[in-house]
Design an enzyme around this catalytic site. Sequence first.
Site, PDB file in Angstrom:
ATOM      1  N   THR A  77     -13.785   0.760 -16.989  1.00 27.80           N
ATOM      2  CA  THR A  77     -13.993  -0.351 -16.041  1.00 27.80           C
ATOM      3  C   THR A  77     -14.297  -1.635 -16.800  1.00 27.80           C
ATOM      4  O   THR A  77     -14.992  -1.608 -17.819  1.00 27.80           O
ATOM      5  CB  THR A  77     -15.124  -0.043 -15.025  1.00 27.80           C
ATOM      6  OG1 THR A  77     -15.306  -1.198 -14.192  1.00 27.80           O
ATOM      7  CG2 THR A  77     -16.442   0.348 -15.660  1.00 27.80           C
ATOM      8  N   HIS A 129     -14.889   1.785  -3.072  1.00 24.30           N
ATOM      9  CA  HIS A 129     -13.865   0.868  -2.562  1.00 24.30           C
ATOM     10  C   HIS A 129     -12.891   1.539  -1.602  1.00 24.30           C
ATOM     11  O   HIS A 129     -11.817   1.001  -1.340  1.00 24.30           O
ATOM     12  CB  HIS A 129     -13.110   0.225  -3.744  1.00 24.30           C
ATOM     13  CG  HIS A 129     -13.961  -0.720  -4.540  1.00 24.30           C
ATOM     14  ND1 HIS A 129     -13.650  -1.156  -5.808  1.00 24.30           N
ATOM     15  CD2 HIS A 129     -15.141  -1.341  -4.232  1.00 24.30           C
ATOM     16  CE1 HIS A 129     -14.589  -1.980  -6.246  1.00 24.30           C
ATOM     17  NE2 HIS A 129     -15.510  -2.107  -5.320  1.00 24.30           N
ATOM     18  N   GLU A 173     -11.524  -1.028 -25.033  1.00 20.20           N
ATOM     19  CA  GLU A 173     -11.942  -2.294 -25.661  1.00 20.20           C
ATOM     20  C   GLU A 173     -13.341  -2.678 -25.201  1.00 20.20           C
ATOM     21  O   GLU A 173     -13.893  -2.063 -24.294  1.00 20.20           O
ATOM     22  CB  GLU A 173     -10.945  -3.406 -25.319  1.00 20.20           C
ATOM     23  CG  GLU A 173     -10.831  -3.645 -23.834  1.00 20.20           C
ATOM     24  CD  GLU A 173      -9.708  -4.599 -23.451  1.00 20.20           C
ATOM     25  OE1 GLU A 173      -8.733  -4.745 -24.217  1.00 20.20           O
ATOM     26  OE2 GLU A 173      -9.828  -5.183 -22.357  1.00 20.20           O
ATOM     27  N   TYR A 216       0.828  -1.220   0.000  1.00 18.53           N
ATOM     28  CA  TYR A 216       0.000   0.000   0.000  1.00 18.53           C
ATOM     29  C   TYR A 216       0.855   1.259   0.000  1.00 18.53           C
ATOM     30  O   TYR A 216       0.480   2.272  -0.592  1.00 18.53           O
ATOM     31  CB  TYR A 216      -1.025  -0.026   1.151  1.00 18.53           C
ATOM     32  CG  TYR A 216      -2.246  -0.783   0.677  1.00 18.53           C
ATOM     33  CD1 TYR A 216      -3.217  -0.145  -0.093  1.00 18.53           C
ATOM     34  CD2 TYR A 216      -2.357  -2.142   0.885  1.00 18.53           C
ATOM     35  CE1 TYR A 216      -4.291  -0.849  -0.605  1.00 18.53           C
ATOM     36  CE2 TYR A 216      -3.433  -2.857   0.376  1.00 18.53           C
ATOM     37  CZ  TYR A 216      -4.390  -2.205  -0.372  1.00 18.53           C
ATOM     38  OH  TYR A 216      -5.447  -2.897  -0.904  1.00 18.53           O
TER      39      TYR A 216
HETATM   40  P1  OAD Z   1      -9.910  -3.341 -14.371  1.00 12.63           P
HETATM   41  O1  OAD Z   1      -8.420  -3.412 -14.345  1.00 12.63           O
HETATM   42  O2  OAD Z   1     -10.654  -4.594 -14.167  1.00 12.63           O
HETATM   43  O3  OAD Z   1     -10.390  -2.722 -15.764  1.00 12.63           O
HETATM   44  C1  OAD Z   1      -9.848  -1.562 -16.295  1.00 12.63           C
HETATM   45  C2  OAD Z   1     -10.595  -1.242 -17.575  1.00 12.63           C
HETATM   46  O4  OAD Z   1     -10.103  -0.012 -18.084  1.00 12.63           O
HETATM   47  C3  OAD Z   1     -10.424  -2.266 -18.694  1.00 12.63           C
HETATM   48  O5  OAD Z   1     -11.714  -2.604 -19.220  1.00 12.63           O
HETATM   49  C4  OAD Z   1      -9.576  -1.548 -19.744  1.00 12.63           C
HETATM   50  O6  OAD Z   1      -9.907  -1.934 -21.059  1.00 12.63           O
HETATM   51  C5  OAD Z   1      -9.957  -0.100 -19.490  1.00 12.63           C
HETATM   52  N1  OAD Z   1      -8.950   0.918 -19.857  1.00 12.63           N
HETATM   53  C6  OAD Z   1      -7.600   0.861 -19.728  1.00 12.63           C
HETATM   54  N2  OAD Z   1      -7.034   2.010 -20.123  1.00 12.63           N
HETATM   55  C7  OAD Z   1      -8.038   2.837 -20.509  1.00 12.63           C
HETATM   56  C8  OAD Z   1      -8.107   4.184 -20.998  1.00 12.63           C
HETATM   57  N3  OAD Z   1      -7.009   4.931 -21.183  1.00 12.63           N
HETATM   58  N4  OAD Z   1      -9.322   4.697 -21.286  1.00 12.63           N
HETATM   59  C9  OAD Z   1     -10.463   3.962 -21.111  1.00 12.63           C
HETATM   60  N5  OAD Z   1     -10.452   2.690 -20.649  1.00 12.63           N
HETATM   61  C10 OAD Z   1      -9.283   2.139 -20.339  1.00 12.63           C
HETATM   62  O7  OAD Z   1     -10.327  -2.216 -13.306  1.00 12.63           O
HETATM   63  P2  OAD Z   1     -11.737  -1.971 -12.609  1.00 12.63           P
HETATM   64  O8  OAD Z   1     -12.861  -2.233 -13.528  1.00 12.63           O
HETATM   65  O9  OAD Z   1     -11.643  -0.651 -11.949  1.00 12.63           O
HETATM   66  O10 OAD Z   1     -11.385  -3.716  -6.508  1.00 12.63           O
HETATM   67  O11 OAD Z   1     -11.713  -3.095 -11.484  1.00 12.63           O
HETATM   68  C11 OAD Z   1     -12.740  -3.110 -10.547  1.00 12.63           C
HETATM   69  C12 OAD Z   1     -12.209  -3.524  -9.201  1.00 12.63           C
HETATM   70  O12 OAD Z   1     -11.475  -4.744  -9.316  1.00 12.63           O
HETATM   71  C13 OAD Z   1     -11.214  -2.559  -8.589  1.00 12.63           C
HETATM   72  O13 OAD Z   1     -11.817  -1.473  -7.920  1.00 12.63           O
HETATM   73  C14 OAD Z   1     -10.488  -3.445  -7.606  1.00 12.63           C
HETATM   74  C15 OAD Z   1     -10.290  -4.681  -8.469  1.00 12.63           C
HETATM   75  O14 OAD Z   1     -10.133  -5.885  -7.787  1.00 12.63           O
HETATM   76  C16 OAD Z   1     -10.919  -3.690  -5.246  1.00 12.63           C
HETATM   77  O15 OAD Z   1      -9.757  -3.496  -4.979  1.00 12.63           O
HETATM   78  C17 OAD Z   1     -11.987  -3.919  -4.217  1.00 12.63           C
END
Ligand code: OAD
Length: 248
Positions: free
Chosen positions: A188, A118, A215, A66
Site C-alpha cells: 500500500t 472499501h 519501494e 466496473y
Molecule cells: P496504490 O496503487 O496507491 O499503491 C500500491 C502500492 O503497492 C505501492 O506502494 C507499490 O509500491 C506497491 N506494490 C506494487 N507491487 C507490489 C508487490 N508485488 N509487492 C509489494 N508491494 C507492491 O494502492 P493502495 O495503497 O491500495 O481507494 O491505494 C489505496 C486506495 O487508493 C485504494 O483502495 C483506492 C485508491 O484510490 C478507493 O478506491 C476508495
Amino acid sequence: MEFEKKFLDILESADSLVFFTGAGISAESGISTFRGEDGLWKKFKPEELANFDAFLRNPELVWEWYKFRRDVVLNAEPNPGHKAIAGMEKLYDQVSVVTQNIDNLHRRAGSSNIFELHGNIEKNYCIECHSYFNSNELEYVNKIPRCNLCNGLVRPDVVWFGENLPHDIFSAAEKTAESSDICFLVGTSAIVYPAIYIPLSARETGATLVEINIEKTEISGEVNFCFTGKSGELLPQILQEAEKLKHG
Ligand code: OAD
C-alpha cells in the site's frame, strides 16, 4: 531474505497479527495498482468513474468500468502472498486482514477474518431502496443494472471518492488493529485516509509495524521494520520463518 533476529523474536512471541493490505498485494495476480507509472489513476479519471455524481451523470460509463474490473478480478487467482497470510491462521491465535482492496482475493486464498474497508466488487445495492444484489444476480436494462424490487439504479458496493467508509467495519477493524502484536502493511502507498488510521492505531497501542513493499512509501520512516521486495515472495518467507519458530 535474511531476517534480523529482533524481527524473528517479535514474530515468535506474537499471538495476534493484522495484515493491512493494498493494491500491491494483488499486483502479482495481474491486477493493476492505482498509483505509479502503470497505475489505474494514470489511465482513468477518478472524477469520471469513482464518485457518486459521476455515476448519476453517466451510469453506463461507470458500469462499463466496473464490469471490466470485475472480469479482471474473476480471471485472477490469489498469489503466494495472499496464501501465506491465510497460512498464518494455523500458527497464531488471531489473524485478521484489513484490506483496502475490493477484489475478494484474500477470501479466495482462505483468510477467514477479513475487514473490507472499501467494499467488494461482487456486491451491489439499489440507491433507492438499498436492497443488496450479488453481481451474478444483476438484471440489466440498457446496460445498466436496475433493482428488480423498485426499479432504482443499482451501484457497486464500493467506496467512492467523497464517501464515508462503512462505519461498523472500520470500527471493528480499528479494534482488531488495537489488539494486535504485529501489524504488517503490505503493498500500500499508505496515503489514503482514513484507511491509514488502522496501522496508526495499532502502533499507538504498542504493535510492531512491519512494511512490505517494492519501494519506500510515505510511512516507511515510521515503521519498525521495512522489508523491500514483492509481497508474493516475502510473505511466504515470513510464513516459513514463523512455522520454524512456532513448531520448531
Ligand atoms: P496504490 O496503487 O496507491 O499503491 C500500491 C502500492 O503497492 C505501492 O506502494 C507499490 O509500491 C506497491 N506494490 C506494487 N507491487 C507490489 C508487490 N508485488 N509487492 C509489494 N508491494 C507492491 O494502492 P493502495 O495503497 O491500495 O481507494 O491505494 C489505496 C486506495 O487508493 C485504494 O483502495 C483506492 C485508491 O484510490 C478507493 O478506491 C476508495
